[in-house]
Structure formats: structure tokens, C-alpha cells
Scaffold this motif. Structure first.
Motif, PDB file in Angstrom:
ATOM      1  N   CYS A 153       9.581  13.298  -9.305  1.00  0.00           N
ATOM      2  CA  CYS A 153       8.465  12.524  -9.855  1.00  0.00           C
ATOM      3  C   CYS A 153       8.583  12.295 -11.356  1.00  0.00           C
ATOM      4  CB  CYS A 153       7.141  13.224  -9.555  1.00  0.00           C
ATOM      5  SG  CYS A 153       6.715  13.302  -7.806  1.00  0.00           S
ATOM      6  N   LYS A 209       1.999  10.445 -10.376  1.00  0.00           N
ATOM      7  CA  LYS A 209       3.145  10.455  -9.458  1.00  0.00           C
ATOM      8  C   LYS A 209       3.215  11.765  -8.678  1.00  0.00           C
ATOM      9  CE  LYS A 209       6.158   8.968 -12.671  1.00  0.00           C
ATOM     10  NZ  LYS A 209       7.419   8.480 -13.268  1.00  0.00           N
ATOM     11  N   PHE A 265       2.615  12.188  -4.634  1.00  0.00           N
ATOM     12  CA  PHE A 265       3.682  12.803  -3.843  1.00  0.00           C
ATOM     13  C   PHE A 265       3.121  13.897  -2.949  1.00  0.00           C
ATOM     14  CE2 PHE A 265       7.166  15.513  -2.744  1.00  0.00           C
ATOM     15  CZ  PHE A 265       8.270  14.682  -2.665  1.00  0.00           C
TER      16      PHE A 265
END
Length: 584
Positions: A371, A170, A174
């Protein structure tokens, strides 16, 4: 109708025609937003802007906001619609919304939800990365830093990933403007029947406020995989602990709660025992003083990241595996230490809640909170709760003082760091503290600062007890208790009192010095006096040295509070105007 000179200049230079002159907002082609302060719609527009834009600067007449990927994705996760954002901007802008800004907002917003992590029923050690857009799929496959997480393609646009790499994936995505929507669900913890009392043990009737119920529901989302992870942002004094306890009663599982200090640990335990039917046998403390693992365990970040040397392992990380936790609460999540981020990345299958008054991080790691803990699920403007009476009205003052002649020459020849120290330790501040104490005689007053030697001196001068990081926990608790019951009316504290300290009686705070330009510290310190009280008015004084580097940092510190609608009344004091002289 009023249009400031600054905005007139902008309008003229833009070459555009003011289509809606009564509106307070100008949207520029670089995605920056200019909001006119002295407009009758200012407050309404500001409160809505904070849902999807970030405040950049806030001088007297025009506040500047910026629309970023993080602000848009947090808005999307909180249920703010794309059409709602665009309609709002079009409705309140002086000019038409620039086409490139509209396209950029749509592009960034629509990326949220394109990439999902979902459960893989055939193997609990694996998850599925579901990519709904072929272009984004190509982007991920062509990037070695992202492709390395993909184990196997099992269906068109669906790939297996390792369960333990969920958090790292994640963050990596990002970094390339690909938000990952995690709806893979959670591993259930040990069941624990947590029920909230109608009447607290302290004897008061207990009922959650409307916004607390809304915050808890926004996080829990009826127990679906859409909920269960994320951050709730509420002002200091608004009862974030109560929201956490309510969510515990919904999830009903063994819970680990992480806090900033031992005092905060004790506060959580007091509230849990007072507001729920849990007993002391079910609620444990894990700190430097005690090492208890119970169904609900409350511990400090400091004990978790303790290790004998940089080469050694973190001795107490075993706490994360010592019980079958089904829920983890990160109090003051904006202060989450880096090692806790790392282990949080490895336990993404556990429901997790971040609580904070501000998502501002001075290390710019807001993306890691997004995240690993989860997106912002609930936020409400401070001034809204103030108007409803749930937090105290705060009157903020910045008192600017000259530097005494005996310190001025030293200041002029010093380097930047030493300049800040000299300005922050301006000796005239001691006399101003005495003046303010006299003005608010009889009220409960906190004097707070950054420099321990400065705090020791003022403590001795005003004959008030002092709490620092070296004050043993038992003494801290005694002093806080005496302050709460009115035995001590004035308490001098270091930055250990910045966070998670429940002192509802405090109605005046005097800030002697701070940590450079820390916005989060300024907000947290104001929060020490926002608990609702009888007359519901509090006073916040920030003492700064005029025409110095400290003054510059003070303006940076005040930025977050300006976003929340607070303004500082500036008061210039001359040395001869201070009623106490150095002989006193």
C-alpha cells in the motif's frame, strides 16, 4: 511417468479422474495448490507459480502454495494477466480447475484497478478517489472506516480525499479487500543531473545486466504516473543497488536513500561515486557519526527512528522535509520499521522504490509495503540468475548434531524458550565449525550466529575477528576491508551482517544459530555468499541440534529458499565422527 504415493492418495480420495497424469499440479477447492517435486515440469511450474501464489510449506515430495488477494494483486501490478494465470493453471493441472477457484481468482484479480486515486487539478491539497464499480462504491460508503476519508462527491463515483490521508486510505481499503491503484502522480523534487559512467572510477567498464535494465524500466514505466512507486525483488548479490542507481539516473532529482546499517550507507555511497558522475560534494551521509544533507543523502533507519523516550518526537524525522526530495529509496524494504511506515503514508506524493531479496515479513505487514511503497514491479527466480551465472551456485547443507549428555538433561526439563537456547548453543557446534574450516581451508568464510556469547566463544576458539552491534563503525569497516582483500580469511559476525553487506569474496557461510523461524534471515544469510566469483560455487552450512525445537524452527527458516528452488542436503553427524575433540 512418476506419481508419488501422496498424490495417489489425494487423487483417490478426491474421487476425480486424472485427466492429465503427467502434470505436476493439483488445484484444490480451497485455493491451495499442490506441486509434485519429482515431476519433470516441476521447475518450470514452480518459477511461474511464484508470480501469483505464495509458498506455504515445502516438505520432500509435495510443495503447497496458496493463492491470496495480495499475491494476485502483486501479479496484476507486475503485468501478469488474468488469462495468463488461468491458462497456466489449466495447462499444468492434473484435474480440471475447480469452478469456485476460477470464480474467486477472477473476482479478486478484477478488483485491482476498480478504485483509483487520481490527481485533482483544481486543488493540490486534494485528490480524487475514482470508484469504477457501483457495488464497490456502496461498499465503501456503507463502511464508516472507509467513508470517513471521503470529503465531497464531485461527480458520479468520484470523491475528493485529503492529500495527506492518501496512504492511510490505501491501507484501510486493503483491510476490506479493496486494492487502491494510485496513479495520482508525484511532486517533482529539486532537479539533479545524474549520469551513469561507461567506465567506473575503479577502472572497470560498467554496463547494466539485462535483468537490471528490465527491473529499472518496470519501475520507471517511461516516467508516467503508472510507474514511480513499487518494489523490486532480486536475489542478494544480483545488484539491487545498481538498479536503484539506474532509476536515479532516469528520474534525475534529489534522492534520499534509507538503509539498514552504517556499513550499508558507506556501500551505497561508494557505488554512487564509483558508477555515476556525482561528486563527494553532492552525496552525503546521515548517520550517528555524520549529519550531512546533500543532493543525494544516504541514512540509516536507526537514526530516523531514534528518540530519547517513547513520549518524545522522532528527532531526525526532519530529514524527510530537509530537502526537496523527488525520490526515496527504501533498501531492504522488508525491514521497514513501523514509524517509517507512518511517515511514508504522509509522503505518498514522492516517488518511492523498495528494494529487497524477499517480501517476507515475519510481522505479516506485507500489505503495508504493497500500500505505502507500492506493488511488486519486478521479480525473478534466484535459480534463473544462478543458471545465467549472475549469482553463485549455492550448495546448502543442514548438519544435524546430537546434544551432548551434559546438556541433554538441562534441555529436557526446560521450558520452550530455554530449550531453543540450549539447542542453539550446542557445544558440539564449535567442533563442527573447526571441521568445516579445515575442509574449506583457504576460502573466505563467514561464521554467523544469533547469540553474542556463543559468537565470542567461537571467535576465541578459531582465533578469528568478531563483529557485533557494539563494534564501532570504523572498526567494522576496517575488518570488512581486510576480509575483502584476503588479509582475514575467516570472520565471525552477528546478525548485523545479515543485510546489505558487500563481501563478494565470501564463499562459505556457517550458521551457528538464528532468530527462531525467520525465513527472511535465512534468505539474507545465504545471500552473503551469492556474489559471483571465480569458480562460482558457494557453500552454506546450517548447524542444528537433532530432535530438538531448533530443528523445527530450522525447517520454517528454510521455507522461502525452498520456494526459490534451493534444497538442503541433510547430514547426520555423530559425536565420535567429529574430527576435533573438546581438548582441541
Amino acid at each position: 511417468m512418476y506419481i508419488s504415493a501422496n498424490l495417489k492418495s489425494i487423487c483417490k480420495n478426491s474421487g476425480g479422474i486424472v485427466a492429465n497424469p503427467s502434470n505436476p499440479l493439483i488445484i484444490q477447492s480451497d485455493s491451495s495448490l499442490l506441486l509434485e517435486v519429482y515431476n519433470e515440469k516441476f521447475e518450470i511450474v514452480r518459477n511461474e507459480l511464484t508470480k501469483f501464489a505464495e509458498l506455504i510449506k515445502s516438505p520432500e515430495h509435495i510443495h503447497t502454495y496458496k493463492i491470496s488477494a495480495l499475491s494476485l494483486w502483486n501479479a496484476a501490478a507486475a503485468g501478469v494477466t488474468l488469462n495468463g494465470i488461468l491458462d497456466f493453471l489449466n495447462t499444468h493441472s492434473k484435474f480440471d480447475l475447480p469452478q469456485n477457484v476460477m470464480i474467486e481468482i477472477k473476482t479478486i484479480y478484477n478488483r485491482f484497478g476498480i478504485v483509483e486515486i487520481v490527481k485533482y487539478e483544481q486543488n493540490p491539497t486534494k485528490l480524487i478517489l475514482n470508484i469504477k464499480d457501483s457495488n464497490v462504491e456502496k461498499e465503501i460508503i456503507s463502511n464508516p472506516k472507509l467513508k470517513k476519508f471521503l470529503i465531497e462527491k464531485i461527480e458520479p463515483q468520484k470523491y475528493l480525499i485529503n492529500l495527506l490521508e492518501r496512504g492511510d486510505l490505501k491501507i484501510a481499503c486493503f483491510n476490506y479487500n479493496i486494492p487502491v491503484y494510485d496513479i495520482a502522480g508525484y511532486t517533482d523534487g529539486e532537479p539533479l543531473d545524474i549520469k551513469i559512467r561507461d567506465v567506473a572510477l575503479s577502472g572497470h567498464r560498467f554496463k547494466l545486466r539485462d535483468y537490471q535494465l528490465m527491473a529499472a524500466d518496470a519501475f520507471y514505466m517511461s516516467g508516467t504516473n503508472m510507474g514511480g512507486h513499487g518494489t523490486i525483488v532480486l536475489p542478494c548479490g544480483a545488484g539491487k543497488t545498481i538498479v536503484g542507481i539506474d532509476i536515479m539516473s532516469k528520474i534525475k532529482t534529489n534522492t534520499l536513500i534509507l538503509c539498514t546499517s552504517v556499513s550499508a550507507v558507506h556501500q551505497w555511497i561508494r557505488e554512487i561515486l564509483d558508477k555515476t558522475h556525482l561528486t563527494e560534494n553532492e552525496v552525503g551521509e546521515y548517520t550517528g557519526d555524520k549529519k550531512e544533507i546533500k543532493s543525494v543523502t544516504v541514512c540509516t533507519y536507526q537514526i530516523l527512528i531514534y528518540r530519547k523516550s517513547k513520549e518524545d518526537d522522532f528527532t531526525h524525522f526532519s530529514v524527510f522535509q530537509s530537502n526537496k526530495w523527488g525520490f526515496i529509496i527504501y533498501d531492504e524494504v522488508h525491514l521497514l520499521p513501523a514509524p517509517i511506515f507512518k511517515i511514508t503514508g504522509e509522503i505518498q506524493s514522492t516517488r518511492r522504490l523498495g528494494l529487497t531479496a524477499t517480501l517476507v515479513r515475519e510481522d505479516e505487514h506485507e500489505k503495508d509495503v504493497f500500500c505505502l511503497i507500492g506493488p511488486k514491479k519486478f521479480d525473478t527466480p534466484w535459480k534463473v540468475l544462478e543458471k545465467q551465472g549472475w549469482i553463485s551456485e549455492a550448495k546448502c547443507f543442514e548438519i544435524k548434531l546430537p546434544l551432548p549428555k551434559e546438556q541433554l538433561m538441562e534441555y529436557l526439563i526446560a521450558d520452550q524458550k530455554v530449550k531453543f537456547n540450549i539447542a542453539a548453543k550446542n557445544t558440539l557446534k564449535y567442533q563442527v565449525v573447526k571441521d568445516i574450516l579445515l575442509r574449506h581451508y583457504g576460502l573466505s568464510i563467514l561464521v554467523i550466529g544469533h547469540f553474542i556469547d556463543q559468537l565470542k566463544e567461537i571467535s576465541e576458539e578459531i582465533k578469528a575477528p568478531l563483529i557485533t552491534g557494539k563494534t564501532v563503525n570504523s572498526i567494522r569497516d576496517q575488518l570488512y576491508k581486510k576480509f575483502r582483500n584476503g588479509e582475514h580469511k575467516v570472520l565471525v559476525v552477528s546478525k548485523v551482517a545479515n543485510f546489505s553487506i558487500d563481501l563478494p569474496e565470501a564463499s562459505v557461510l556457517i550458521q551457528l544459530s538464528g532468530t527462531y523461524g525467520s525465513r527472511q534471515e535465512e534468505a539474507q544469510r545465504l545471500g552473503r555468499i551469492l556474489r559471483p566469483k571465480e569458480n562460482n560455487v558457494s557453500y552454506f552450512y546450517s548447524l542444528t541440534t537433532r530432535d530438538s525445537i531448533e530443528e523445527e524452527y530450522a525447517h520454517k527458516r528454510q521455507r522461502f529458499l525452498a520456494e526459490q528452488g534451493y534444497s538442503y542436503e541433510i547430514d547426520f553427524w555423530k559425536q565420535e565422527e567429529i574430527i576435533w575433540d573438546n581438548k582441541d
